[in-house]
Design a protein around this motif. Structure first.
Motif, short mmCIF file in Angstrom:
data_model
loop_
_atom_site.label_atom_id
_atom_site.label_comp_id
_atom_site.label_asym_id
_atom_site.label_seq_id
_atom_site.Cartn_x
_atom_site.Cartn_y
_atom_site.Cartn_z
N ALA A 1 32.58 39.91 32.61
CA ALA A 1 31.21 39.37 32.64
C ALA A 1 31.18 37.96 33.22
CB ALA A 1 30.63 39.35 31.23
N GLY A 2 32.35 37.35 33.39
CA GLY A 2 32.39 35.99 33.94
C GLY A 2 33.81 35.50 34.07
N THR A 3 33.96 34.41 34.82
CA THR A 3 35.25 33.79 35.02
C THR A 3 35.05 32.30 35.23
OG1 THR A 3 37.28 33.87 36.35
CG2 THR A 3 35.22 34.20 37.52
N ALA A 4 36.13 31.52 35.08
CA ALA A 4 36.01 30.07 35.21
C ALA A 4 37.37 29.45 35.49
CB ALA A 4 35.44 29.47 33.92
N TYR A 5 37.34 28.24 36.02
CA TYR A 5 38.48 27.33 36.13
C TYR A 5 39.56 27.82 37.10
CZ TYR A 5 40.51 23.02 34.28
OH TYR A 5 40.95 21.73 34.11
N LEU A 6 39.28 27.75 38.38
CA LEU A 6 40.30 28.00 39.40
C LEU A 6 41.01 26.70 39.75
CD1 LEU A 6 38.82 30.45 42.06
CD2 LEU A 6 40.12 30.97 40.02
N ASP A 7 42.32 26.77 39.94
CA ASP A 7 43.10 25.64 40.45
C ASP A 7 43.27 25.74 41.96
OD1 ASP A 7 43.80 24.36 37.90
OD2 ASP A 7 44.92 26.20 37.53
N ASP A 8 43.04 26.93 42.51
CA ASP A 8 43.36 27.21 43.90
C ASP A 8 42.46 28.37 44.34
OD1 ASP A 8 44.61 27.17 46.31
OD2 ASP A 8 46.61 27.65 45.57
N ASP A 9 42.51 28.71 45.63
CA ASP A 9 41.79 29.90 46.09
C ASP A 9 42.36 31.13 45.41
OD1 ASP A 9 40.17 28.44 47.78
OD2 ASP A 9 41.46 28.74 49.53
N ILE A 10 41.49 32.08 45.13
CA ILE A 10 41.96 33.34 44.55
C ILE A 10 42.84 34.04 45.58
CG2 ILE A 10 40.19 34.98 45.32
CD1 ILE A 10 41.11 34.55 41.66
N LEU A 11 43.81 34.82 45.12
CA LEU A 11 44.68 35.54 46.05
C LEU A 11 43.85 36.43 46.97
CD1 LEU A 11 47.67 36.57 43.76
CD2 LEU A 11 47.78 35.08 45.76
#
Length: 338
Positions: free
Chosen positions: A92-102
């Motif tokens: 239903a949701g996501t958060a907090y990337l340190d980098d681009d997603i693969l």
């Protein structure tokens, strides 16, 4: 036979009452949906054949009787574990990337609401009606983030903390156990075994290419700091370095990260320095900090300017493990990868 006719006034009055009742029901369901976890028909149907799961998560025991349908991931490596297991339909949701997603997960990722660049507020988190919270770091389950584990449980939200990221000295098997736990919760255990087999095979191929190492390279991990460096000690970086044919010079310190002294870096004389790339400080600035530090002038890695850059996303305990091992190995032993 005579047919009894209805009173037109009575019929109109009944219709009017019916409209009022339907309108009131519509308003009520709207408010309920915003305040309580979703209990959709799909969830009920999906849970008919669901075997209850009990998992030890750190010092907590988690008991799940229904498959989560509205998960929220709270750090990059947990997001990528979910996507690697093909579980985007339950997110239903996501958060907090340190980098681009693969790249291989980008299409799946774009279909999931991003709640925040960092940890979402409790309000933003609860607005998507989560029934499962999956965090990479303990910092996610604090009052100033999405809330404590106890508070989430009061709201009917199961909280899972990625174990391998929160232990001293994790090995690759600890990462595999996290993957297996998530797969059990979402009833996709076969997918987990295929993913683990693929990751393991990739790492073993890299290690075979490196071959036998008589004396592993001495490696210093530089995270940050000018007066005193912050370095990896017994976190997963030590295992990644080992798999790539090196030895972390500070692996004897029994914690995951530590402040050390420049004098001790000099004493241990690293041959390679791994710079962790994240946050607001550019890699080039970190490199210049090291090159300009007069105390390090006689260190082999500085004299030969042997630096390896590793994104924090690759250093975390997730599905990027083979990428991290390959990056380190090619930097440590470039002659073996020509």
């Amino acid at each position: 036979m005579r047919v009894k006719r209805q009173n037109p006034i009575s019929t109109a009055w009944l219709c009017f009452l019916l409209v009022l009742v339907l309108a009131a029901c519509g308003q009520s369901s709207g408010k309920t949906e915003a305040l309580t976890p979703v209990k959709s028909e799909n969830k009920s149907e999906n849970s008919r054949d669901y075997e209850p799961v009990t998992i030890q998560n750190g010092d907590r025991k988690i008991e799940i009787t229904e498959k989560p349908m509205r998960a929220v991931t709270l750090n990059q490596h947990t997001t990528e574990v979910m996507l690697a297991l093909g579980l985007e339909q339950y997110m239903a949701g996501t958060a907090y990337l340190d980098d681009d997603i693969l790249p291989e997960y980008k299409d799946q990722y774009t279909k999931i609401p991003v709640l925040s660049d960092a940890y979402p507020s409790q309000e933003a988190f609860l607005n998507v009606n989560p029934d499962f919270a999956y965090a990479g770091w303990q910092s996610a389950f604090q009052e100033d983030a999405v809330g404590t584990v106890e508070r989430l449980e009061e709201l009917g939200i199961t909280a899972y903390l990625h174990q391998s990221s929160n232990m001293v000295g994790p090995a690759k098997e600890d990462i595999y156990q996290d993957i297996r736990n998530i797969a059990r919760i979402f009833d996709v255990e076969e997918r987990a075994e295929k993913l683990i087999e693929s990751m393991n095979n990739e790492v073993e191929k890299i290690r075979e290419q490196i071959g036998a190492i008589d004396e592993p390279l001495r490696v210093f991990v530089y995270d940050s700091g000018e007066d005193a460096p912050v370095t990896a000690t017994q976190n997963f970086m030590t295992e990644l370095i080992h798999m790539a044919g090196g030895k972390n010079i500070f692996s004897d310190i029994e914690k995951n990260w530590a402040n050390v002294t420049w004098e001790e870096v000099v004493n241990r004389n690293p041959e390679v320095i791994v710079i962790i790339d994240y946050g607001d400080i550019p890699v080039e600035k970190k490199k210049q900090t090291l090159l300009n530090k007069s105390a390090l002038a006689d260190v082999e890695a500085i004299q030969n300017e042997r630096f390896t850059v590793l994104p924090l996303s690759a250093a975390a305990e997730g599905v990027r493990m083979p990428i991290a091992v390959e990056t380190l190995a090619k930097s440590f032993y470039p002659e073996k990868f020509k």
